[in-house]
Design a protein around this motif. Structure first.
Motif, short mmCIF file in Angstrom:
data_model
loop_
_atom_site.label_atom_id
_atom_site.label_comp_id
_atom_site.label_asym_id
_atom_site.label_seq_id
_atom_site.Cartn_x
_atom_site.Cartn_y
_atom_site.Cartn_z
N MET A 90 6.10 -0.05 -1.62
CA MET A 90 6.33 0.38 -0.21
C MET A 90 6.52 -0.64 0.90
O MET A 90 6.08 -1.75 0.80
CB MET A 90 4.66 0.76 -0.17
CG MET A 90 4.12 0.68 1.25
SD MET A 90 2.18 0.86 1.25
CE MET A 90 2.16 0.35 2.98
N SER A 91 7.62 -0.21 1.61
CA SER A 91 7.91 -1.06 2.69
C SER A 91 7.25 -0.77 4.13
O SER A 91 7.06 0.52 4.57
CB SER A 91 9.46 -0.94 2.99
OG SER A 91 9.89 -1.65 3.87
N ASP A 94 1.51 -4.07 0.63
CA ASP A 94 1.66 -2.94 -0.26
C ASP A 94 0.38 -2.72 -1.11
O ASP A 94 0.00 -1.71 -1.94
CB ASP A 94 2.63 -2.98 -1.18
CG ASP A 94 2.75 -4.31 -1.98
OD1 ASP A 94 1.99 -5.25 -1.56
OD2 ASP A 94 3.16 -4.29 -3.21
N GLN A 95 -0.72 -3.89 -0.76
CA GLN A 95 -1.76 -3.86 -1.45
C GLN A 95 -3.00 -3.24 -0.65
O GLN A 95 -4.25 -3.16 -0.97
CB GLN A 95 -2.40 -5.40 -1.59
CG GLN A 95 -1.44 -6.23 -2.71
CD GLN A 95 -1.15 -5.42 -4.13
OE1 GLN A 95 -2.31 -5.32 -4.51
NE2 GLN A 95 -0.07 -5.28 -4.38
#
Length: 148
Positions: free
Chosen positions: A1-2, A71-72
């Motif tokens: 995921m950016s 992304d977490q």
């Protein structure tokens, strides 16, 4: 995921938008943002108020953290737990903050994977137009695992 860490921070922290903080860079655990010189943000000596400098620096720390660990977010909530600030010199004009995460992404994710709540520091320096450090800040962040 950016993710666009600067945009995400401005979206979720309305006060940073109120101050007019602008993000120039946020990637790989590092973020650079600036506070335009505005008279309504000045203190009694015509520079940015200490609270505005703190918010700028804390915003840089948050974006640096998000750029490394955004992304977490589906499994943990980022929270600042402590901050230590040193005001070094009178700041005048536009100021720029640069934050950098002081641990590796892998260290933090390993803590989460092990079921622990990681804590880590992000260091920030705020500089004036001449590149002189006017303020420094260390923010300790944690990622609180989602309850589920």
């Amino acid at each position: 995921m950016s993710i666009d860490a600067g945009a995400l921070l401005l979206q979720t922290v309305p006060f940073a938008r109120t101050l007019g903080i602008v993000f120039d860079h946020a990637a790989d655990g590092r973020a650079v943002c600036r506070l335009p010189d505005r008279a309504d943000l000045h203190n009694h000596v015509a520079g940015p108020h200490a609270g505005a400098l703190f918010t700028l620096a804390e915003s840089a720390s948050g974006a640096a953290m998000l750029s490394a660990l955004g992304d977490q977010l589906s499994r943990a909530v980022p929270l600042a737990t402590t901050a230590a600030v040193t005001y070094r010199k009178l700041a005048l004009g536009e100021v720029v903050a640069e934050g950098r995460v002081l641990v590796t992404r892998d260290e933090v994710v390993a803590e989460l994977d092990a079921g622990r709540r990681p804590e880590f520091d992000v260091a920030v320096e705020v500089r004036n137009a001449e590149g002189v450090v006017v303020c420094s800040l260390t923010v300790t962040w944690t990622l609180r695992p989602n309850r589920g």
